[in-house]
Design an enzyme around this catalytic site. Structure first.
Site, PDB file in Angstrom:
ATOM      1  N   THR A   1      76.074  70.645  30.211  1.00 22.81           N
ATOM      2  CA  THR A   1      77.428  70.262  29.787  1.00 22.81           C
ATOM      3  C   THR A   1      78.371  70.157  30.986  1.00 22.81           C
ATOM      4  O   THR A   1      79.470  69.628  30.847  1.00 22.81           O
ATOM      5  CB  THR A   1      78.017  71.248  28.747  1.00 22.81           C
ATOM      6  OG1 THR A   1      78.001  72.570  29.294  1.00 22.81           O
ATOM      7  CG2 THR A   1      77.223  71.231  27.454  1.00 22.81           C
TER       8      THR A   1
ATOM      9  N   ASP B   1      68.622  75.737  35.532  1.00 22.69           N
ATOM     10  CA  ASP B   1      68.863  76.400  34.252  1.00 22.69           C
ATOM     11  C   ASP B   1      68.655  77.889  34.485  1.00 22.69           C
ATOM     12  O   ASP B   1      67.533  78.321  34.781  1.00 22.69           O
ATOM     13  CB  ASP B   1      67.866  75.844  33.220  1.00 22.69           C
ATOM     14  CG  ASP B   1      67.941  76.583  31.902  1.00 22.69           C
ATOM     15  OD1 ASP B   1      68.736  77.534  31.773  1.00 22.69           O
ATOM     16  OD2 ASP B   1      67.169  76.202  30.988  1.00 22.69           O
TER      17      ASP B   1
ATOM     18  N   TYR C   1      77.068  80.379  18.915  1.00 22.53           N
ATOM     19  CA  TYR C   1      77.955  80.705  20.052  1.00 22.53           C
ATOM     20  C   TYR C   1      78.465  82.140  19.936  1.00 22.53           C
ATOM     21  O   TYR C   1      78.387  82.923  20.877  1.00 22.53           O
ATOM     22  CB  TYR C   1      79.123  79.723  20.072  1.00 22.53           C
ATOM     23  CG  TYR C   1      80.022  79.860  21.282  1.00 22.53           C
ATOM     24  CD1 TYR C   1      79.585  79.467  22.544  1.00 22.53           C
ATOM     25  CD2 TYR C   1      81.311  80.376  21.156  1.00 22.53           C
ATOM     26  CE1 TYR C   1      80.422  79.579  23.656  1.00 22.53           C
ATOM     27  CE2 TYR C   1      82.144  80.485  22.261  1.00 22.53           C
ATOM     28  CZ  TYR C   1      81.694  80.087  23.506  1.00 22.53           C
ATOM     29  OH  TYR C   1      82.525  80.205  24.605  1.00 22.53           O
TER      30      TYR C   1
END
Ligand code: UDP
Length: 335
Positions: A52, A73, A162
């Site tokens: 993102t 990552d 989230y």
């Protein structure tokens, strides 16, 4: 640096925290933090997988000798050459649109990613500041929210990817502090906004600004009576630096206590852009928190911090930056 109650921390990272790692450093908030750290004289390792984040956000930093980028990552582990004094762990999708699109990745970075950041802090004896979120309070039954409130989260709803990832992250930080003596601080960020938010990021501020500039209807979800408290990015960055420079473990709310309804924000953005767009009401989002306002007494006391940038001024900055982006895109289209 004295962080005792009532004492004011310096805005810098403290003389002994010169080597910083920022996970999610190419994101909206991360890129502003990297920029500020460099300005304060720190060396910065920015770690981002660009899921993102956006390389354009840090393009202007790449020529700085004290800045380096690791494209990775962090769920696969986090190795950094050389000394590390401070880690600010921001990596995660943050917009509801992004985390609803990347649900498993969001859970993974909040869990495996946070554990990797904590392992790095343990190995290097660095201070770690973990960017948790007001979303740990879910749809709060206490208002305003202070840090003693445990929250009201639907563990199975769409937002839980989230909310629970951030809650897991907080639990992981607390465990590393208890078990391994890691020096860490949990901060809970409330709706940061500013330039470099993606125009198509899906959040309220970029959506309304783009819609107003394009003369399209501003899309208010639900009644528009739900509230948010918007904090300008430079204020959040200042608070993060102070959290790094303090020795407080948190959890600590970082946000702007000025609360507005979503409809009021839409109307204000429409006014500030001079747009004649109408406001249209679309179905509300599932489990959308109805009220959100931080109690920041702790941050005021411990960090000597409070937000400085008024909403109108901050929104004017966003509007101006989005106008510039649109002008550049038009020029690009002509070339
Ligand atoms: N929202 C809205 N229209 C939009 C985008 C968001 O009405 O185009 C609402 C959303 O439902 C929420 C609030 O604005 O009530 C803030 O949403 P945002 O995605 O900015 O952040 P959140 O606080 O939900 O993470």
């Amino acid at each position: 640096m004295d962080t005792g109650d009532g004492e004011r921390c310096g805005g810098g990272m403290g003389g002994d925290r010169r080597n910083a790692v920022v996970t999610g450093g190419a994101g909206f908030l991360g890129s502003h933090l990297c920029e500020r750290l460099l300005r304060e004289g720190a060396s910065v390792v920015c770690v981002d997988d660009f899921s993102t984040g956006n390389p354009d956000n840090i393009a202007h930093l790449m020529s700085d000798d004290r800045f380096s980028l690791v494209k990775r990552d962090i769920c696969t582990g986090l190795e950094v050459d050389g000394p590390v004094d401070a880690i600010v762990h921001l990596a995660s999708p943050a917009s509801p649109q992004d985390y609803l699109r990347l649900p498993v990745e969001t859970l993974r970075v909040g869990s495996a990613g946070t554990l990797a950041a904590l392992e790095l802090a343990k190995r290097t004896a660095a201070r770690l500041v973990y960017a948790s979120s007001s979303e740990v309070y879910g749809d709060p039954l206490v208002h305003p929210q202070d840090e003693t409130y445990w929250g009201n989260v639907n563990p199975l709803g769409p937002r839980s990817v989230y909310d629970e990832s951030k809650r897991f992250g907080e639990a992981a930080v607390a465990a590393f502090v208890r078990e391994h003596g890691v020096d860490a601080c949990v901060v809970r960020l409330f709706n940061t906004y500013g330039p470099r938010m993606k125009p198509d990021d899906g959040r309220m501020v970029p959506n309304f600004v783009v819609q107003a500039l394009e003369g399209k209807p501003l899309t208010v979800y639900g009644s528009g009576r739900q509230t948010r408290s918007l904090c300008y990015v430079s204020d959040t960055v200042e608070a993060l630096l102070r959290a790094v420079g303090s020795d407080h473990p948190g959890p600590m709310n970082l946000g702007n206590p000025v609360e507005m309804t979503v409809l009021e924000v839409a109307e204000l953005i429409r006014d500030l852009t001079g747009s004649t767009s109408e406001i249209t009401f679309l179905p509300g989002m599932e489990d959308d928190p109805r009220l959100r306002r931080p109690d920041i007494a702790l941050a005021r006391r411990v960090l000597g911090w409070q937000p400085e940038v008024p909403l109108r001024q901050g929104l004017a900055e966003v509007i101006s930056s989005f106008r510039d982006l649109r002008a550049a895109a038009r020029l690009g289209a002509v070339d």
